[in-house]
Scaffold this motif. Structure first.
Motif, PDB file in Angstrom:
ATOM      1  N   TRP A 182       0.842  -1.203   0.000  1.00  0.00           N
ATOM      2  CA  TRP A 182       0.000   0.000   0.000  1.00  0.00           C
ATOM      3  C   TRP A 182       0.878   1.254   0.000  1.00  0.00           C
ATOM      4  N   GLN A 183       1.916   1.250   0.820  1.00  0.00           N
ATOM      5  CA  GLN A 183       2.802   2.406   0.915  1.00  0.00           C
ATOM      6  C   GLN A 183       3.618   2.621  -0.355  1.00  0.00           C
ATOM      7  N   SER A 184       4.159   1.544  -0.901  1.00  0.00           N
ATOM      8  CA  SER A 184       5.090   1.687  -2.020  1.00  0.00           C
ATOM      9  C   SER A 184       4.409   1.764  -3.374  1.00  0.00           C
ATOM     10  N   ASP A 185       3.248   1.100  -3.538  1.00  0.00           N
ATOM     11  CA  ASP A 185       2.642   0.957  -4.855  1.00  0.00           C
ATOM     12  C   ASP A 185       1.309   1.676  -5.016  1.00  0.00           C
ATOM     13  N   TYR A 186       0.538   1.796  -3.962  1.00  0.00           N
ATOM     14  CA  TYR A 186      -0.822   2.313  -4.082  1.00  0.00           C
ATOM     15  C   TYR A 186      -0.931   3.762  -3.602  1.00  0.00           C
ATOM     16  N   MET A 187      -0.801   3.989  -2.296  1.00  0.00           N
ATOM     17  CA  MET A 187      -0.968   5.337  -1.764  1.00  0.00           C
ATOM     18  C   MET A 187       0.351   6.104  -1.906  1.00  0.00           C
TER      19      MET A 187
END
Length: 398
Positions: A182-187
């Motif tokens: 979530w941290q690296s790819d999405y948000m």
């Protein structure tokens, strides 16, 4: 023991390749009692009220306006747009909205490209208030409205019993994303314009935390060598167990008896030296019940998507002949009116790995492409067989 907080938000696909905001509004409004509203009407509201900045299909202000304008009279709350300074702050705001208000927020992901519904989270404990920054987040459950409903022909009407989320071209109703992914790819935050430098979601009206929580540095190997396929399969199984998906009611049936198949290597086109494996989980030789993503350099679990009643992905394990048969002796329209490209089988190079980046043609890492070079041009054969002469990654709010 971690906490899993989850909302039963029925999944619906977006009806066009730029209706993600409309589909998300449709899902959230149905969840709070407004019924299943038409995506054409919702998109018209979203787009016509996206007035703060031009160039968006569905901008943050337009989506917020629609959710508030279309909420039912029985819903005693409101939706507020939050554009916060860090991923940590917006992620905690999302958790609080789910936990306290029991409403699924809508989050802007892949920079400014795409809207998704966040319907659940896993954390060390429930947040004690909207400003609580003491707990740690481990994963999110999302409804990603991509891919669009199949064409040609008009999209089928959405009902409580439709086939949206049935897997393959009908989308994925169950998707689990590790927090590190979530941290690296999405948000990843919006890179420019009015909301540039912020992390965006539409949530409940309470104020967010005033500072991020403590960070958790991740220990990783040096990543000099890519994982072997057998190691990737083992890491996929270990990741599912580490997050307890086999024990969760919404995943038990999907994963029961499933064994890892042959992992497929994918390279990110928009990042330097970034690779991941897609590991199909088989219930039988022809039945893939889930697909798991594992980082190919570091071996970390990234995310899982269920594929119910689906033989997807059709071309995930395609050999060179399978891909070549799709394009050989055919003509394809090039971008910018450069003419039509005839693909001669004697003059085609097929890239050794699959490729992916967030783009209009694929807004899910489980839908990568075979990349072909024909002279100075490229073609992209998506794993469902769709073929494109270019990938478009500058759209906002699709």
């Amino acid at each position: 023991m971690s906490l899993h907080d989850h909302l039963a938000v029925q999944y619906h696909q977006q009806d066009t390749n730029y209706y993600c905001g409309a589909a998300c509004a449709q899902m959230v409004l149905a969840e709070i009692g407004a019924g299943l509203l038409d995506q054409d009407d919702l998109y018209a509201d979203n787009h016509s009220h996206s007035t703060t900045e031009s160039g968006w299909y569905t901008a943050p202000d337009g989506l917020t306006w629609t959710l508030n304008a279309r909420r039912p009279a029985s819903f005693n709350n409101s939706f507020v747009l939050f554009a916060l300074a860090s991923e940590d702050l917006i992620s905690r705001k999302i958790c609080w909205t789910i936990h306290h208000y029991q409403v699924a927020p809508v989050a802007m992901v892949f920079g400014s490209a795409h809207w998704i519904v966040v319907r659940g989270y896993e954390a060390s404990q429930a947040p004690s208030g909207s400003g609580d920054n003491s707990y740690s987040i481990s994963a999110f459950d999302v409804n990603n409205p991509w891919p669009p409903t199949p064409m040609p022909g008009p999209p089928p009407p959405h009902t409580s019993g439709d086939v949206c989320g049935g897997g393959g071209t009908r989308g994925v109703a169950d998707e689990h994303i590790a927090y590190s992914t979530w941290q690296s790819d999405y948000m990843t935050g919006i890179s420019g314009g009015h909301w540039g430098g912020t992390f965006v979601a539409v949530c409940d009206p309470e104020p967010p935390a005033d500072r991020p929580g403590p960070g958790r540095p991740e220990k990783r190997p040096d990543g000099r060598q890519l994982l072997a396929r057998a190691a990737a399969a083992r890491r996929a199984v270990a990741g599912l167990k580490a997050y307890g998906l086999h024990e969760r009611e919404d995943w038990k049936r999907t994963l029961q008896g499933a064994e890892p198949g042959e992992p497929v290597l994918v390279q990110r086109l928009d990042r330097l030296d970034d690779f991941y494996y897609v590991v199909p989980m088989h219930r039988s030789r022809s039945r893939v019940s889930a697909v798991v993503s594992v980082d190919a350099r570091y071996g970390t679990y990234k995310q899982t998507a269920a594929t119910p009643e689906s033989h997807f992905p059709e071309l995930l394990h395609a050999v060179r002949k399978d891909v070549l048969d799709r394009v050989a002796d055919r003509r394809f329209e090039l971008e910018d009116r450069l003419g039509r490209l005839l693909v001669r089988p004697e003059a085609v190079c097929i890239y050794p790995t699959l490729v992916w980046k967030p783009c209009r043609e694929s807004l899910s890492p489980f839908w990568p492409f075979h990349m072909l070079t024909v002279g100075a041009h490229r073609l992209y054969v998506r794993v469902d067989g769709a073929i494109f002469a270019a990938l478009h990654d500058t759209d906002r709010g699709i």
